[in-house]
Design an enzyme around this catalytic site. Structure first.
Site, PDB file in Angstrom:
ATOM      1  N   ASP A  80       0.620  -1.261  -0.210  1.00 39.55           N
ATOM      2  CA  ASP A  80      -0.094   0.061  -0.107  1.00 39.55           C
ATOM      3  C   ASP A  80       0.964   1.241  -0.030  1.00 39.55           C
ATOM      4  O   ASP A  80       1.941   1.189   0.201  1.00 39.55           O
ATOM      5  CB  ASP A  80      -0.909   0.179   1.266  1.00 39.55           C
ATOM      6  CG  ASP A  80      -0.362   0.031   2.269  1.00 39.55           C
ATOM      7  OD1 ASP A  80       0.841  -0.795   2.624  1.00 39.55           O
ATOM      8  OD2 ASP A  80      -0.898   0.524   3.469  1.00 39.55           O
ATOM      9  N   GLU A 140      -0.038  -1.029   5.705  1.00 33.73           N
ATOM     10  CA  GLU A 140       1.240  -0.683   6.589  1.00 33.73           C
ATOM     11  C   GLU A 140       1.141   0.863   6.900  1.00 33.73           C
ATOM     12  O   GLU A 140       1.670   1.184   8.029  1.00 33.73           O
ATOM     13  CB  GLU A 140       2.294  -0.928   5.637  1.00 33.73           C
ATOM     14  CG  GLU A 140       3.686  -0.841   6.617  1.00 33.73           C
ATOM     15  CD  GLU A 140       4.326   0.672   6.817  1.00 33.73           C
ATOM     16  OE1 GLU A 140       5.112   0.698   7.706  1.00 33.73           O
ATOM     17  OE2 GLU A 140       3.819   1.595   5.857  1.00 33.73           O
TER      18      GLU A 140
END
Length: 367
Positions: A80, A140
């Site tokens: 991400d 994350e």
């Protein structure tokens, strides 16, 4: 289910130049919470490699060699990114763009260059001298409770804990950064009495009451603590403040959000006690915390990796998921392409050479 999750995954070429693979990954928009499309593409690419066993959990993927080597290492990276920039003319967006030998766009440094290196190694190294567990995970860049790596630890712990060393391919500009600082957040609240601002003497201003909090933080001198030969610089700051309901009302409540980045020699409890002592007399609530990670560079695999890279190890000031591996008893370092100071910036970029150099270093060590 979203269209991204149901459509055919975009094919990734794992055999071309690793910088071109970086660009292809960047062109798949994957802001936290929308990682399905890039996870589909990564999973499809890995399942095409017969020397790997592959497991998917949500939008996290684990791929492993199973050669019976004496040692196993983990290469990990998140899929991400932070949200796309909104500033006009920003170059840190999607799709990516080239300017000579420099690649611009969201995720260039944090951390699709590192993910590209993982994928290139997974395709190339069918018989590495160490068994390798490749980990790609979601969420994350948001609160720790949503972490895809945390979910893998909970659901498939055994796929991670048989490793003796882990490398997180966060951007380090090609340096080895051992361990990481811990991080925690607090909400510090002051209260007062609401009143019409034309008759302010009838109220008690909660924002004014927060002034000593800001003064203590501004006057605080951060410490630098040495841990296993690396110097970790701490920081303690107000990062957000909220109070008031209207332009003609004396506020009766104010909240100051405080962030403490603390050396890995402190436990979460010790770090919390440090902040509470500084802000004694105020209503302090801890809202989030993540322990740091000691460097662990004396572990044999870590020492051999640092020697292979040929660079002096440095401390990691920010918190990264090496801390999750440390909690599992696995020494871990950060090592990846790109300048970490460019992460999340409107000018995020990485050079073609930096990604290639990172791949070469890991290839030498593993092959």
């Amino acid at each position: 289910m979203s269209d991204a999750a149901t459509s055919q995954p975009l094919p990734l070429d794992l055999t071309g130049h690793v910088a071109d693979l970086t660009a292809a990954l960047m062109d798949i928009e994957s802001v936290s919470g929308r990682e399905a499309a890039i996870a589909d593409a990564v999973e499809a690419a890995l399942r095409a490699l017969p020397h790997l066993s592959v497991l998917r959990d949500g939008d996290a993927i684990v791929a492993r060699t199973n050669l019976g080597r004496a040692e196993r290492v983990v290469l990990a990276g998140h899929l991400d990114t932070v949200p796309l920039p909104t500033s006009p003319g920003s170059r840190g967006t999607v799709p990516s763009s080239w300017d000579g030998q420099t690649l611009y766009g969201r995720g260039a440094t944090d951390m699709k260059g590192g993910v590209a290196v993982q994928l290139a190694l997974a395709a190339e190294l069918s018989a590495p001298q160490r068994d390798v567990t490749y980990v790609f995970y979601d969420h994350e860049e948001v609160e720790a409770s949503l972490s895809g790596l945390g979910r893998l630890v909970e659901h498939h712990r055994g796929l991670l804990t048989d490793a003796s060393f882990a490398i997180l391919l966060e951007p380090t500009d090609g340096a080895v950064e051992g361990g990481c600082n811990g991080t925690m957040r607090f909400r510090v609240t002051t209260t007062g009495k609401a009143a019409h601002s034309a008759r302010a003497w009838m109220g008690e201003n909660a924002i004014h009451a927060a002034a000593p909090i800001l003064a203590r933080l501004a006057e605080h001198t951060p410490q630098t603590l040495s841990v296993e030969g690396l110097d970790y610089r701490e920081s303690l700051n107000a990062v957000r403040i909220h109070g008031g309901i209207a332009g003609n009302v004396i506020p009766d409540r104010c909240e100051v959000e405080v962030n403490f980045r603390f050396a890995p020699s402190r436990s979460v409890e010790q770090a919390e006690a440090y902040v509470r002592h500084l802000l004694q007399g105020f209503d302090v609530e801890r809202t989030d915390a993540a322990a740091g990670a000691r460097p662990g560079l004396d572990a044999p695999a870590a020492a051999s990796f640092v020697a292979a890279v040929g660079a002096e190890a440095k401390p990691k000031y920010g918190w990264t998921d090496v801390a999750r591996f440390s909690e599992l008893g696995i020494p871990a370092v950060n090592f990846g392409p790109g300048d970490p100071l460019l992460a999340h910036s409107d000018n995020e970029h990485v050079s073609r050479q930096a990604v290639a150099d990172c791949l070469d270093a890991l290839r030498r060590w593993l092959a």
